[in-house]
Design an enzyme around this catalytic site. Structure first.
Site, PDB file in Angstrom:
ATOM      1  N   LEU A 189       0.830  -1.215   0.000  1.00 20.90           N
ATOM      2  CA  LEU A 189       0.000   0.000   0.000  1.00 20.90           C
ATOM      3  C   LEU A 189       0.855   1.252   0.000  1.00 20.90           C
ATOM      4  O   LEU A 189       0.465   2.285  -0.514  1.00 20.90           O
ATOM      5  CB  LEU A 189      -0.905   0.004   1.236  1.00 20.90           C
ATOM      6  CG  LEU A 189      -1.976  -1.094   1.304  1.00 20.90           C
ATOM      7  CD1 LEU A 189      -2.670  -1.066   2.658  1.00 20.90           C
ATOM      8  CD2 LEU A 189      -2.986  -0.926   0.190  1.00 20.90           C
ATOM      9  N   GLN A 193       5.095   2.961   1.475  1.00 19.89           N
ATOM     10  CA  GLN A 193       6.319   2.797   2.236  1.00 19.89           C
ATOM     11  C   GLN A 193       6.644   4.082   2.960  1.00 19.89           C
ATOM     12  O   GLN A 193       6.415   5.175   2.433  1.00 19.89           O
ATOM     13  CB  GLN A 193       7.482   2.411   1.319  1.00 19.89           C
ATOM     14  CG  GLN A 193       7.311   1.039   0.685  1.00 19.89           C
ATOM     15  CD  GLN A 193       8.434   0.706  -0.276  1.00 19.89           C
ATOM     16  OE1 GLN A 193       8.867   1.559  -1.051  1.00 19.89           O
ATOM     17  NE2 GLN A 193       8.906  -0.528  -0.237  1.00 19.89           N
ATOM     18  N   GLN A 253       9.398   4.293   8.738  1.00 25.26           N
ATOM     19  CA  GLN A 253       9.338   3.279   9.785  1.00 25.26           C
ATOM     20  C   GLN A 253       8.947   1.912   9.259  1.00 25.26           C
ATOM     21  O   GLN A 253       8.972   0.940  10.004  1.00 25.26           O
ATOM     22  CB  GLN A 253       8.348   3.714  10.871  1.00 25.26           C
ATOM     23  CG  GLN A 253       8.784   4.969  11.604  1.00 25.26           C
ATOM     24  CD  GLN A 253       7.784   5.351  12.664  1.00 25.26           C
ATOM     25  OE1 GLN A 253       7.024   4.527  13.139  1.00 25.26           O
ATOM     26  NE2 GLN A 253       7.784   6.608  13.038  1.00 25.26           N
ATOM     27  N   GLY A 254       8.588   1.782   7.995  1.00 24.04           N
ATOM     28  CA  GLY A 254       8.267   0.461   7.490  1.00 24.04           C
ATOM     29  C   GLY A 254       7.446   0.485   6.219  1.00 24.04           C
ATOM     30  O   GLY A 254       7.177   1.535   5.638  1.00 24.04           O
ATOM     31  N   THR A 255       7.051  -0.721   5.777  1.00 24.29           N
ATOM     32  CA  THR A 255       6.252  -0.919   4.576  1.00 24.29           C
ATOM     33  C   THR A 255       4.893  -1.491   4.978  1.00 24.29           C
ATOM     34  O   THR A 255       4.824  -2.367   5.833  1.00 24.29           O
ATOM     35  CB  THR A 255       6.952  -1.891   3.610  1.00 24.29           C
ATOM     36  OG1 THR A 255       8.254  -1.383   3.309  1.00 24.29           O
ATOM     37  CG2 THR A 255       6.167  -2.041   2.331  1.00 24.29           C
ATOM     38  N   VAL A 256       3.826  -0.996   4.358  1.00 22.11           N
ATOM     39  CA  VAL A 256       2.470  -1.425   4.700  1.00 22.11           C
ATOM     40  C   VAL A 256       1.909  -2.264   3.553  1.00 22.11           C
ATOM     41  O   VAL A 256       1.957  -1.856   2.394  1.00 22.11           O
ATOM     42  CB  VAL A 256       1.542  -0.219   4.974  1.00 22.11           C
ATOM     43  CG1 VAL A 256       0.141  -0.691   5.314  1.00 22.11           C
ATOM     44  CG2 VAL A 256       2.104   0.615   6.109  1.00 22.11           C
ATOM     45  N   LYS A 309       1.754  -3.657   8.799  1.00 25.91           N
ATOM     46  CA  LYS A 309       2.927  -2.784   8.753  1.00 25.91           C
ATOM     47  C   LYS A 309       4.164  -3.599   9.103  1.00 25.91           C
ATOM     48  O   LYS A 309       4.309  -4.081  10.220  1.00 25.91           O
ATOM     49  CB  LYS A 309       2.759  -1.623   9.730  1.00 25.91           C
ATOM     50  CG  LYS A 309       3.942  -0.634   9.743  1.00 25.91           C
ATOM     51  CD  LYS A 309       3.635   0.504  10.692  1.00 25.91           C
ATOM     52  CE  LYS A 309       4.783   1.508  10.776  1.00 25.91           C
ATOM     53  NZ  LYS A 309       4.489   2.590  11.724  1.00 25.91           N
ATOM     54  N   ASP A 369       3.903  14.104  15.387  1.00 21.99           N
ATOM     55  CA  ASP A 369       4.165  14.123  13.945  1.00 21.99           C
ATOM     56  C   ASP A 369       2.861  14.304  13.167  1.00 21.99           C
ATOM     57  O   ASP A 369       2.555  13.542  12.254  1.00 21.99           O
ATOM     58  CB  ASP A 369       4.870  12.829  13.513  1.00 21.99           C
ATOM     59  CG  ASP A 369       5.560  12.972  12.159  1.00 21.99           C
ATOM     60  OD1 ASP A 369       5.716  14.129  11.703  1.00 21.99           O
ATOM     61  OD2 ASP A 369       5.935  11.963  11.567  1.00 21.99           O
TER      62      ASP A 369
END
Length: 784
Positions: A456, A458, A461-464, A478, A575
């Site tokens: 979905l 990137q 903090q990571g890839t979804v 995630k 954030d």
């Protein structure tokens, strides 16, 4: 007479043996012994001593030697007989047929660097080359400075250094995202041009420099990062590809999508024709079949690999499958090789890519009747024992495999912060009923083993990934990028924060998985992407109306008000930005990404931390004092309100006397309000649909949120209440008196503090420590 015949026989045998030796030694070399061609006929294959030039690259003016002008190599006296990419003007160190090449890239110097010029990396836009993200690191050598890098797709990234005159200057000593005298960070995908800068520019002492570098070369060839100061250029790795256009498609036609016969361990696997694949519908990559080598881009048959010369029959994998007596003898064939034993007449055929087929062919003996009866009886009694032995071996194998898998999962559980999570669970900080620990097999099945087609978005903090359970529920998984203990703490912190939250406008955490190599978080699936996408990109199918903007702002404010005051512990998001606001199937706002959030003790007024944030959203007061308060979230939300009003980016480039400078939207908005130019910067849809009174009231609220003095900003509860009031007035089609007094009051407050902190505001709005993928979204489904 018999003596003469014996002598003649020996003479004839000697002559025959001598002749066979001569024929053997003078026999032409086989095709497998010749070096495979790397370039087209009559084209130069090498430049200098060590650099080979394979097609599609080529040397000289002959256009048939290279694919197009981007692949043309200069190698003559003017270049010192060193290979240079003609158009890119970069010295080539190595070209690999797998799609990479190593070149020299300039080091950018800042400050008092004697004899050094400030050079930026060449622009590769429009070329078949990009800087390879998995091989290169952005590196800066400075003391207490922020080094930034801006790419051609509006990505910003940066790293910060601290000062320590006593530190060791080794190439690997604490040269991390926040390092000592040196800092490093990764780069995004598909960068073709970038510029570097060390901030603040007007306060640089000594010689500072920043550069992109091949991380393997940096770690293996430098004893100290200070050695870079004596260099003008350092190695970087580029990725090259052949773009799929009319020319390339015609040239590779017949090879693209060619079916390659699957490997069978026999001598019939002799198809040496190369085959090509299309990647991302835009580029062509070619390969030789397994067991063959050569340059597949020449579109000629590849050459067989002689595995016998590589002594493959003595490889550990081959020896492990060799269960016959005698040492194996090697025989090569096209696409593979055979290992056989003359002792037992046993044979094993191996393919070039692995796999084997072994069989035993004994010489038929003359067996007696008694021997046959003894053999039958031995088989009758040994059969059940052998079967029992096989069953026991299979059961032992399953038990050992299961234990290894359990130990592996326990290792990952501890490494991924499982002990820290258990500590939080035992302390009662996590709502145990809300958090489910998922099995790795369940999440792998739901995401099709984390298929790239399921991505979905990137983020830093990571890839979804998008997933679907067996019962039809759609989820978002995630997959975190855990590199150090600090990031592990952020992962566990996100679990702790989200377990305490129960609000319709906050993304719901369903659970997590810690038994995989990197930790996984499972959320509810939010289908309609980020608010940033709908604000900054034209969407004719679903444009943002004024009422929708007001409703979304009210929902975000309500969620933040809940976090600040209604949760069991006050929570600061830290954030807030439009890319961290998602829209569900009914386009309701959902606040996401709590990786840097913090919960505080009731009664505590602020949180002292290292500065975290995103360009354009960072509270200048927080940037100066490192003390984050609830009013810092209010400031970031004020920038989101301005985005909803104007449709402008939070940071934009402005051409100045010294090149591109970057201005924050907050500064631009405040200046426009002071100069009575508000309606000149508003989004056209807002002006057409909203009443002047509603827009001024909304802008007045944004002004108060952006007040330089945090004490003069409203609380999120006050912000939510005012937005709800505006929304109710619009729904009831009532007239609201224009609040010019409120606007004048906000302007007065800003004027009071503007002169004192204007320089700080400039820095704060252009500095952040978020990863590059968090700052400017690539797509509507950017990861959160």
């Amino acid at each position: 007479m018999s003596m003469q015949l014996l002598v003649h026989h020996h003479v004839i045998m000697f002559v025959l043996l001598f002749w066979c030796r001569i024929v053997t030694e003078t026999k032409p070399a086989s095709s497998s012994e010749l070096a495979p061609p790397i370039a087209k006929p009559n084209c130069t294959t090498h430049c200098g001593i060590n650099v080979s030039i394979p097609y599609p690259f080529g040397v000289g003016p002959n256009k048939d030697c290279y694919f197009n002008e981007w692949f043309q190599i200069d190698c003559n006296e003017s270049t010192g007989h060193k290979p240079f990419l003609r158009r890119a003007q970069m010295e080539v160190l190595n070209i690999s047929i797998d799609g990479t090449l190593q070149v020299k890239s300039p080091v950018t110097f800042f400050g008092a660097c004697k004899g050094k010029e400030t050079r930026q990396a060449p622009d590769l836009t429009g070329s078949p080359f990009v800087y390879l993200d998995r091989k290169n690191m952005f590196t800066a050598v400075s003391c207490g400075r922020l080094a930034t890098m801006r790419s051609n797709v509006n990505f910003f990234l940066g790293c910060n250094s601290t000062c320590d005159d006593q530190s060791t200057d080794s190439a690997t000593y604490r040269c991390g995202t926040i390092g000592t005298n040196c800092c490093q960070t990764t780069i995004p995908l598909n960068i073709s041009v970038f510029t570097t800068e060390i901030l603040p520019r007007d306060q640089i002492d000594g010689c500072n420099y920043a550069f992109l570098v091949d991380q393997d070369w940096f770690l293996n060839n430098l004893s100290s990062y200070r050695a870079i100061q004596g260099m003008d250029r350092v190695p970087v790795v580029l990725e090259w590809n052949i773009s799929l256009d009319n020319t390339s498609h015609k040239e590779f036609e017949g090879f693209i999508g060619r079916k390659v016969r699957p490997y069978y361990a026999n001598k019939a696997n002799n198809d040496s024709t190369p085959y090509c694949k299309i990647y991302n519908r835009s580029s062509v990559h070619c390969f030789c079949p397994r067991g063959f080598q050569g340059n597949p881009y020449l579109l000629q048959p590849c050459q067989d690999i002689d595995e016998c010369k590589l002594n493959r029959c003595m490889d550990p994998d081959v020896v492990a499958s060799w269960n016959f007596s005698g040492s194996p003898i090697c025989e090569n064939f096209a696409g593979g090789y055979t290992c056989y034993s003359n002792v037992t007449r046993a044979t094993c055929d191996f393919g070039g890519g692995g796999g084997s087929s072994c069989y035993y062919r004994p010489k038929p003996p003359l067996l007696s009747r008694a021997y046959r009866i003894r053999t039958v009886l031995l088989g009758v009694f040994m059969g059940p024992g052998l079967l029992l032995l096989l069953v026991g071996a299979w059961y032992a194998y399953k038990v050992i495999k299961k234990r290894k898998n359990i130990k592996r999962k326990e290792k990952f559980f501890k490494r991924n912060g499982g002990l820290l999570l258990q500590q939080q669970l035992s302390s009662g900080e996590i709502n145990v009923e809300k958090i489910k620990l998922f099995k790795s097999e369940e999440l792998e099945k739901s995401t099709d083993n984390f298929n790239i087609d399921r991505i979905l978005g990137q983020g830093g903090q990571g890839t979804v990934y998008k997933g679907m359970f067996a019962d039809g529920r759609i989820i978002a998984v995630k997959k975190s990028k855990i590199l150090n203990e600090g990031q592990l703490s952020e992962f566990i912190n996100e679990v702790v924060i989200l377990s305490q939250i129960n609000h319709r406008n906050v993304v719901q955490l369903l659970g997590c998985c810690l038994e995989t190599e990197v930790p996984l978080l499972v959320y509810e699936f939010i289908p309609n992407g980020t608010l940033s996408h709908y604000i900054h990109e034209q969407n004719e199918d679903f444009p943002l109306t004024w009422k929708m903007r007001l409703r979304i702002a009210t929902e975000i404010a309500g969620a933040l008000s809940y976090l600040h005051g209604a949760a069991s512990f006050p929570i600061y998001h830290r954030d807030i930005k439009s890319t961290n606001i998602l829209l569900d199937d009914k386009y309701r706002a959902k606040v996401a990404d709590f990786g840097t959030s913090r919960s505080i003790v009731i009664g505590q007024t602020h949180l002292t931390t290292a500065v975290h944030g995103t360009f354009g959203y960072l509270d200048p007061e927080y940037f100066q004092s490192s003390q984050f308060t609830e009013k810092s979230d209010v400031y970031s939300f004020g920038v989101v309100l301005v985005e909803l009003l104007t449709g402008l980016q939070p940071v934009s480039a402005v051409t100045g006397s010294e090149g591109n400078e970057y201005k924050g939207l907050a500064t631009y908005f405040i200046t426009s309000m002071q100069e009575d130019r508000l309606f000149g910067i508003l989004d056209a849809g807002v002006v057409m649909e909203g009443s002047q009174t509603d827009i001024l009231t909304f802008a007045n609220l944004a002004m108060r949120c952006l007040n330089m003095n945090g004490r003069n900003r409203p609380t999120m509860r006050e912000v939510a209440t005012e937005l709800e009031a505006i929304q109710m007035l619009i729904e009831n089609t009532c007239n609201v008196p224009q609040n010019y007094n409120g606007v004048e009051s906000a302007l007065s407050d800003i004027n009071e503090h503007w002169d004192a902190v204007s320089s700080s505001t400039e820095s704060a709005s252009n500095v952040g420590l978020s990863s590059p993928l968090d700052e400017f979204p690539q797509s509507p489904s950017e990861a959160w």
